[in-house]
Every structure is written in C-alpha cells, then in structure tokens.
Motif scaffolding. Structure first.
Motif, PDB file in Angstrom:
ATOM      1  N   THR A  73      -5.363  -2.974  -7.255  1.00  0.00           N
ATOM      2  CA  THR A  73      -5.853  -3.073  -6.041  1.00  0.00           C
ATOM      3  C   THR A  73      -6.366  -2.124  -4.915  1.00  0.00           C
ATOM      4  OG1 THR A  73      -4.934  -4.671  -6.428  1.00  0.00           O
ATOM      5  CG2 THR A  73      -6.402  -4.894  -4.348  1.00  0.00           C
ATOM      6  N   LYS A  84      -7.611   0.049  -1.722  1.00  0.00           N
ATOM      7  CA  LYS A  84      -6.996  -0.455  -0.567  1.00  0.00           C
ATOM      8  C   LYS A  84      -8.295  -1.292  -0.210  1.00  0.00           C
ATOM      9  CE  LYS A  84      -4.810   3.937   0.515  1.00  0.00           C
ATOM     10  NZ  LYS A  84      -3.589   4.510   1.350  1.00  0.00           N
ATOM     11  N   GLY A  85      -7.309  -1.852   0.999  1.00  0.00           N
ATOM     12  CA  GLY A  85      -8.791  -2.859   2.146  1.00  0.00           C
ATOM     13  C   GLY A  85      -9.330  -4.203   1.084  1.00  0.00           C
ATOM     14  N   VAL A  86      -8.731  -4.181  -0.197  1.00  0.00           N
ATOM     15  CA  VAL A  86      -9.093  -5.461  -1.278  1.00  0.00           C
ATOM     16  C   VAL A  86      -7.425  -6.749  -0.702  1.00  0.00           C
ATOM     17  CG1 VAL A  86      -8.887  -6.100  -3.361  1.00  0.00           C
ATOM     18  CG2 VAL A  86     -10.367  -4.149  -2.448  1.00  0.00           C
ATOM     19  N   ALA A  87      -8.268  -7.109   0.185  1.00  0.00           N
ATOM     20  CA  ALA A  87      -6.901  -8.361  -0.110  1.00  0.00           C
ATOM     21  C   ALA A  87      -7.038  -9.658  -1.060  1.00  0.00           C
ATOM     22  CB  ALA A  87      -7.354  -9.400   1.164  1.00  0.00           C
TER      23      ALA A  87
END
Length: 192
Positions: free
Chosen positions: A101, A103-106
C-alpha cells in the motif's frame, strides 16, 4: 460440465500470482463450512512455527501472523487486517487484504471499495475456501490465493516476496485444509 463461477473471481478476475490446494472431505457440507470459520491456529500443523519464522521471532500484536492458539483463525484475520469480501453459506468464503500500500492509500472499508481500488502501487491479496460436490459422496474443498498488483512496480515488489514465502504459504494452506477436514469429519462421524 460448466464450473460455477467462484466469488473469488468477482474480486480477482485478473491476477499475477496464485496458488490452489484441494482436499476431499466426507462430512455434511454444513459442517465443512462451519469448520472454515472454527478452525484455530492450534489445529493447523506448523502454523505457529511458520508464522513465528515469518515474524522473525518478534512477538508483535495479534494478527494472522500472531494469532491466539485457540481462537478461530479467520476471526482473527478479519479482526486484524483482512476484510470479509464474500460469504456464501455452505459454498464459499472470501477474504482479502492489501499487501502493498503506497502512502496515503486508505485501507478499503467495504468489499465494493476493495474491488474498486486500482490506484498505482497497490497489491491486493485474496483467499477463498470453497466447497464443491465431488460426485462420489465427498466434497472437494479448496483454497485459492490470488494476488493482483495494480502496476509493474507493485508486481516487481511483490514478486520477490512471493518467491520467498510461497513454499511455506503452500504448506500452510495444505495443513489448513487438513485441519478443516479433521474438524468436519470428526463432527460428522466419518472419514475418507
């Protein structure tokens, strides 16, 4: 004979990595399905040893890699990082997680959001347990793992990890199926 579509296909029709394992079970379908949900880490041969190695011996927080011995392993998984994607009683159960994942992907909160997630740099892993009639008084119980990387970078990053873990992962899946078989046949009073 046309094989029925797997619910796994809904979430991973396209994938770059996979493995499939099967076992025949002679028990009522309902007991097999119940066993999917009730098998514990303590019932799966080598589960705790192999996940200890994967964790490099670190204790860490509770997860599928560090489950309590006597709690249902799928319950631990869905409580600590996996999402229940599909649950067709007495037929198939599908779970998924993000293994890479950016960074910034929920983390997706629903099966639909998981299915739709296609941003670059993501690798999604999905695993099912499925029951099919073997036609001889037994059921064919399978587990399949599929990993879909959304771009070449995520695919390369996951490929080295897959090469490293695949042998142990396959062993765990086979012993997990044997634990399901033991539990279901013991409850059903029969064996193959």
């Amino acid at each position: 004979m046309l094989r029925p579509m797997s619910r796994l296909d809904e979430f991973a029709a396209a994938y770059q990595f996979n493995e499939v394992h099967r076992i025949r079970v002679r028990a009522p379908r309902s007991l097999i399905y119940r066993s999917f949900k009730e098998v514990t880490a303590g019932e799966i041969a080598l589960f705790r040893a192999l996940t200890w190695i994967r964790r490099l011996g670190r204790a860490g927080r509770e997860s599928i890699l560090n489950p309590p011995r006597d709690e249902p392993i799928l319950g631990v998984a869905t409580r600590t990082g996996f999402l229940l994607l599909a649950d067709d009683p007495e037929r198939e159960l599908v779970v998924g997680t993000l293994v890479i994942t950016p960074k910034g992907v929920a983390k997706p909160a629903t099966p639909q959001k998981f299915k739709e997630l296609a941003v670059p740099g993501v690798a999604k892993a999905m695993m099912n347990f499925r029951i099919e009639d073997a036609g001889d008084g037994t059921w064919l119980v399978s587990t399949e793992t599929r990993v879909h990387a959304t771009d070449a970078s995520a695919r390369r990053r996951f490929a080295w990890y897959w090469a490293l873990i695949r042998p142990a992962s396959g062993l765990l899946r086979r012993t997990w199926l044997r634990a399901i078989k033991r539990r279901a046949e013991r409850a059903g009073g029969s064996a193959v």
